[in-house]
Scaffold this active site. Structure first.
Site, PDB file in Angstrom:
ATOM      1  N   HIS A   1      39.204  47.754  28.102  1.00  0.00           N
ATOM      2  CA  HIS A   1      39.962  48.512  29.101  1.00  0.00           C
ATOM      3  C   HIS A   1      40.673  47.559  30.064  1.00  0.00           C
ATOM      4  O   HIS A   1      40.274  46.402  30.256  1.00  0.00           O
ATOM      5  CB  HIS A   1      39.029  49.447  29.881  1.00  0.00           C
ATOM      6  CG  HIS A   1      37.950  48.714  30.619  1.00  0.00           C
ATOM      7  ND1 HIS A   1      38.161  48.078  31.833  1.00  0.00           N
ATOM      8  CD2 HIS A   1      36.653  48.492  30.312  1.00  0.00           C
ATOM      9  CE1 HIS A   1      37.047  47.514  32.235  1.00  0.00           C
ATOM     10  NE2 HIS A   1      36.106  47.742  31.331  1.00  0.00           N
TER      11      HIS A   1
ATOM     12  N   GLU B   1      29.671  51.124  27.692  1.00  0.00           N
ATOM     13  CA  GLU B   1      29.259  49.799  28.146  1.00  0.00           C
ATOM     14  C   GLU B   1      27.742  49.744  28.336  1.00  0.00           C
ATOM     15  O   GLU B   1      27.091  50.786  28.551  1.00  0.00           O
ATOM     16  CB  GLU B   1      29.978  49.452  29.457  1.00  0.00           C
ATOM     17  CG  GLU B   1      29.652  48.075  30.028  1.00  0.00           C
ATOM     18  CD  GLU B   1      30.036  46.916  29.111  1.00  0.00           C
ATOM     19  OE1 GLU B   1      29.502  46.855  27.980  1.00  0.00           O
ATOM     20  OE2 GLU B   1      30.827  46.055  29.540  1.00  0.00           O
TER      21      GLU B   1
END
Length: 202
Positions: A9, A88
């Site tokens: 990201h 994550e």
């Protein structure tokens, strides 16, 4: 043959501040938006010559990055497979903490445990890197069995572990990998290469 395009990201507010995001979220900075736009322009070229299967973590910062990439590349956002295995690593109670230095100062015993065995260490309520590896290995296996080209939008630690599994790296080698946000890693034929993309000025 399987080809994997692996994107982290774009830069977030907490990235810029040095905070440990884990599975909490903060929005992309303007620079992070520009990074996602640069990747989107590159994938407009790539998607014109090959069909891509789309995968992403369901967290907010990866959704935002994926949406920008899809808008600029013409790829269909509605076809993204949001897979919880791509989230994550979580530091549990310490997600959102204001940096490793402060965390280690506030919890010196935990810091010593982490340094002694970083691959298997878990923060309270959190995951170890080994736990992340165990959830990612089946995901990668499914892509390799399916074949074709896959675009993945995920996170710093997740992408390092995916690359480590794919390349057959040791724990130390996996930890040593970079976590760049200014392009993407291409995994193909048992090797990887980084493709840098150039964001427009902020």
């Amino acid at each position: 043959m399987t080809r994997i395009y692996l994107i982290r990201h774009g830069e977030t507010i907490w990235n810029r501040e040095g905070r440990l995001q884990g599975q909490l979220d903060s929005p992309l900075t303007l620079h992070g938006i520009r990074q996602a736009e640069a990747n989107g322009r590159k994938f407009a070229e790539i998607s014109a010559r090959e069909s891509l299967s789309l995968h992403a973590s369901p967290l907010g910062r990866t959704r935002q990055t994926a949406a920008i990439i899809c808008e600029l590349s013409g790829l269909p956002y509605e076809e993204i497979r949001f897979d919880a295995r791509l989230k994550e690593i979580t530091l549990g109670e310490h997600d959102g903490y204001r940096g490793w230095e402060r965390l280690d100062r506030d919890f010196p015993e935990l810091a010593a445990q982490r340094r002694a065995d970083p691959w298997h260490f878990q923060h309270p309520g959190g995951e170890s890197t080994e736990m992340v590896r165990r959830r990612l290995a089946p995901f990668l296996g499914e892509l390799q069995e399916k074949g074709g080209a896959h675009l993945i939008v995920a996170h710093g630690v997740v992408n390092k572990v995916l690359r480590g599994i794919y390349l057959g790296l040791s724990e130390e080698e996996c930890f040593a990998l970079d976590r760049r946000q200014d392009g993407f890693h291409l995994l193909e034929d048992g090797a990887e290469r980084f493709v840098a993309t150039e964001p427009a000025p902020d």
